[in-house]
Design a protein around this motif. Structure first.
Motif, PDB file in Angstrom:
ATOM      1  N   ARG A 176       0.915  -0.965   0.051  1.00 20.37           N
ATOM      2  CA  ARG A 176       0.089   0.034  -0.173  1.00 20.37           C
ATOM      3  C   ARG A 176       0.898   1.250  -0.003  1.00 20.37           C
ATOM      4  O   ARG A 176       0.501   2.321  -0.803  1.00 20.37           O
ATOM      5  CB  ARG A 176      -0.973  -0.024   1.075  1.00 20.37           C
TER       6      ARG A 176
ATOM      7  N   ARG B 129       2.250   1.896  -3.599  1.00 20.06           N
ATOM      8  CA  ARG B 129       1.409   2.365  -4.395  1.00 20.06           C
ATOM      9  C   ARG B 129       0.944   3.633  -4.280  1.00 20.06           C
ATOM     10  O   ARG B 129       0.674   4.550  -5.235  1.00 20.06           O
ATOM     11  CB  ARG B 129      -0.070   1.443  -4.237  1.00 20.06           C
ATOM     12  N   SER B 130       1.313   4.099  -2.960  1.00 23.00           N
ATOM     13  CA  SER B 130       0.766   5.624  -2.602  1.00 23.00           C
ATOM     14  C   SER B 130       2.134   6.567  -2.994  1.00 23.00           C
ATOM     15  O   SER B 130       1.949   7.723  -2.996  1.00 23.00           O
ATOM     16  CB  SER B 130       0.618   5.776  -1.037  1.00 23.00           C
TER      17      SER B 130
ATOM     18  N   GLU C  89       5.310   6.152  -1.690  1.00 17.25           N
ATOM     19  CA  GLU C  89       6.448   6.013  -0.766  1.00 17.25           C
ATOM     20  C   GLU C  89       7.668   5.496  -1.290  1.00 17.25           C
ATOM     21  O   GLU C  89       7.651   4.290  -2.105  1.00 17.25           O
ATOM     22  CB  GLU C  89       6.112   5.531   0.371  1.00 17.25           C
TER      23      GLU C  89
END
Length: 215
Positions: free
Chosen positions: A182, A185-186, A188
């Protein structure tokens, strides 16, 4: 989550086998393959439909894997494999040499920043979940004394039936694999520890589910 997380395992000893077992219990994850330094014909997985590839060929599979779980040892395997594999994959490992964490973090961060990946290190019981316990203890009870080593003197109890410690570590690695996916996907990148990961990212449930059921 609607997308299955494509996971690979690097190293298939007792910890790797535990990770395979845990992955099978998480419907939002799929074990794509296992990488080993041993002859692939000598590696017997629980799910024999999953392919085993040579560690030397790992870079050829970077487009097929979302997160790589590193299951090597902290003394000799991870210091070499961590930076190397982070060149190609988002990674999670259970590095547990406390006194060398900052040194290992710096090396991983360099590789992760260069490759645009995430490298989550020191995930497990201790370091890992107990590290969070120590952080909460010295933050919430600042006048209490806390060891800088592996044992906390805080007046905070933690009771947990661990059973097999390697199986528990495997379960923690798999939960944090979801968080790494996650975070990646953001957008980072870089090295991370459990201090950098919001707890809600570990759960397969949506934020609204977590608020309704657990808050």
């Amino acid at each position: 989550m609607t997308d299955q997380i494509r996971v690979a395992i690097a190293g298939y000893g007792s910890l790797g086998r535990g990770v395979e077992t845990c992955l099978a219990q998480n419907s939002d994850m799929e074990l794509i393959c296992v990488f080993s330094r041993r002859d692939s014909a000598s590696v017997t997985l629980l799910d024999q439909k999953v392919p085993v590839y040579a560690m030397a060929d790992v870079e050829h599979y970077q487009d097929e894997v979302d997160v790589m779980i590193l299951c090597g040892g902290s003394k000799t395997d991870l210091p070499e494999q961590g930076p190397h594999l982070t060149q190609f994959f988002n990674t999670v490992d259970s590095f547990d040499t406390h006194e060398k964490v900052n040194e290992y973090f710096a090396v991983l961060n360099g590789a992760a920043q260069k490759s645009g990946n995430i490298a989550l290190l020191a995930v497990g019981w201790d370091p890992g979940l107990m590290s969070l316990n120590r952080l909460f203890g010295e933050t919430i009870l600042p006048e209490r004394k806390t060891d800088t080593g592996t044992h906390s003197k805080q007046t905070i109890g933690c009771s947990l039936a661990l059973g097999n410690n390697l199986e528990f570590t495997a379960s923690v690695l798999v939960a944090y694999t979801r968080a790494v996916y996650r975070l990646a996907r953001s957008g980072e990148i870089g090295a991370k520890t459990v201090f950098d990961v919001a707890p809600g990212l570990l759960s397969p449930k949506s934020p609204s589910q977590l608020r309704k059921e657990l808050l």
